[in-house]
Design a protein around this motif. Structure first.
Motif, mmCIF file in Angstrom:
data_model
loop_
_atom_site.group_PDB
_atom_site.id
_atom_site.type_symbol
_atom_site.label_atom_id
_atom_site.label_comp_id
_atom_site.label_asym_id
_atom_site.label_seq_id
_atom_site.Cartn_x
_atom_site.Cartn_y
_atom_site.Cartn_z
ATOM 1 N N ASP A 56 40.430 47.852 29.281
ATOM 2 C CA ASP A 56 40.507 49.141 29.953
ATOM 3 C C ASP A 56 41.937 49.652 29.916
ATOM 4 O OD1 ASP A 56 40.886 46.825 31.729
ATOM 5 O OD2 ASP A 56 41.407 48.346 33.217
ATOM 6 N N SER A 57 42.136 50.882 30.327
ATOM 7 C CA SER A 57 43.448 51.515 30.177
ATOM 8 C C SER A 57 44.529 50.866 31.024
ATOM 9 C CB SER A 57 43.337 53.000 30.534
ATOM 10 O OG SER A 57 42.884 53.152 31.871
ATOM 11 N N ALA A 58 44.142 50.135 32.073
ATOM 12 C CA ALA A 58 45.147 49.517 32.938
ATOM 13 C C ALA A 58 45.583 48.144 32.446
ATOM 14 C CB ALA A 58 44.599 49.397 34.359
ATOM 15 N N SER A 59 44.897 47.591 31.470
ATOM 16 C CA SER A 59 45.184 46.234 31.016
ATOM 17 C C SER A 59 46.127 46.245 29.805
ATOM 18 C CB SER A 59 43.886 45.529 30.630
ATOM 19 O OG SER A 59 43.321 46.141 29.488
ATOM 20 N N PRO A 60 46.851 45.145 29.578
ATOM 21 C CA PRO A 60 47.705 45.068 28.388
ATOM 22 C C PRO A 60 46.915 45.224 27.084
ATOM 23 C CG PRO A 60 48.280 43.347 29.943
ATOM 24 C CD PRO A 60 47.026 43.971 30.455
ATOM 25 N N GLY A 61 45.700 44.662 27.040
ATOM 26 C CA GLY A 61 44.883 44.792 25.841
ATOM 27 C C GLY A 61 44.519 46.233 25.552
ATOM 28 N N GLY A 62 44.181 46.972 26.598
ATOM 29 C CA GLY A 62 43.852 48.380 26.410
ATOM 30 C C GLY A 62 45.031 49.181 25.904
#
Length: 291
Positions: A56-62
């Motif tokens: 998701d946009s809040a995660s480092p992956g996002g």
């Protein structure tokens, strides 16, 4: 339906925000036609899966895939643009009439050109500001390339990497969070990578300049320069930018390995380009800090 969708969220996230999500979702979908409700349910399920996968946009992956997606699309446009222009070059240089060549084109090869055209058109549309329709068109082309590469590897010069690389590009582009789609500046930079990575190779392929771009190394260099540019503009360490460029560049690097007939040195050379770009970014950042 909403209860089943909410189960897709991780337990902790569901206990903290599940009731609020359900209330908002019911309020937004009340009175909508069935098709619109199904689309809303699908969007919510997609968000739940992103949260579960930490994309998701809040995660480092996002955030990582939000940066990698436009460059992966640009690299796909370069690779498939070269496929189309090299096909056109052969069409023009052949002594046979163009209409005769077109009417006798092998069906598999014709499909290959169609999929390449879909990727290029989709990339142009997406990077021009219409992300969803552009990605949809490019995704059709990439999925077609993956299936064709697996079933008929002769169209990709027998490369065992082509199907996996098409799927990797598709996954990278689709992993971009909905609310972190590239802005005009990042899209413009990715479009510049596509144009600068493609045009000089086409010009040199004509043989007018007496030099070549063996193993298609030039687009990787352009991508590395773009990663440095983004990192310096954002005043970051360059780790995320270099990683995103590395994911985007994999189709080019594996393609170079195939063109080099699995000779190791060209492959190793291309692998070193992006780490060197990351080191350059770190060096420039250190100099700026001292000032």
């Amino acid at each position: 339906m909403i209860d089943r969708v909410l189960r897709l969220y991780p337990a902790g996230y569901r206990s903290a925000y599940g009731e609020e999500i359900a209330d908002v979702h019911r309020e937004m979908t009340t009175g909508l036609p069935r098709a619109a409700r199904l689309r809303a349910d699908a969007d919510l399920a997609g968000h739940a899966l992103r949260v579960r996968l930490r994309l998701d946009s809040a995660s480092p992956g996002g955030r990582f895939f939000a940066l990698a997606a436009p460059f992966a699309l640009a690299v796909a446009a370069v690779a498939d643009g070269l496929v189309l222009t090299r096909w056109y070059e052969g069409l023009v240089r052949s002594p046979a009439p163009a209409w005769l060549q077109l009417t006798h084109t092998d069906a598999l090869w014709g499909l290959h050109q169609l999929f390449a055209a879909l990727v290029c058109v989709g990339a142009v549309v997406a990077l021009s500001g219409r992300w969803v329709p552009g990605v949809s068109v490019a995704a059709c082309g990439l999925l077609g390339e993956a299936v064709q590469g697996a079933l008929a590897p002769e169209v990709t010069n027998g490369s065992p990497f082509a199907p996996a690389m098409a799927l990797l590009t598709l996954a990278t582009v689709l992993a971009c969070p909905v609310d972190r789609r590239p802005d005009w500046e990042l899209s413009a930079l990715a479009g510049t990578v596509a144009a600068v990575g493609w045009f000089p190779v086409v010009a040199l392929d004509t043989g007018v300049f007496g030099v070549t771009t063996d193993y298609d190394a030039w687009p990787v260099l352009v991508l590395a320069a773009a990663s440095v540019t983004v990192a310096l503009r954002r005043r970051s360490s360059g780790v995320r930018e270099t990683g995103a460029a590395a994911v985007a560049a994999l189709p080019l690097v594996t393609g170079a390995l195939t063109w080099a007939h699995y000779a190791p040195w060209p492959f190793v050379g291309l692998l070193l380009v992006l780490p060197l770009a990351g080191a350059l970014t770190a060096g420039v950042r250190a100099v700026r800090r001292r000032r």
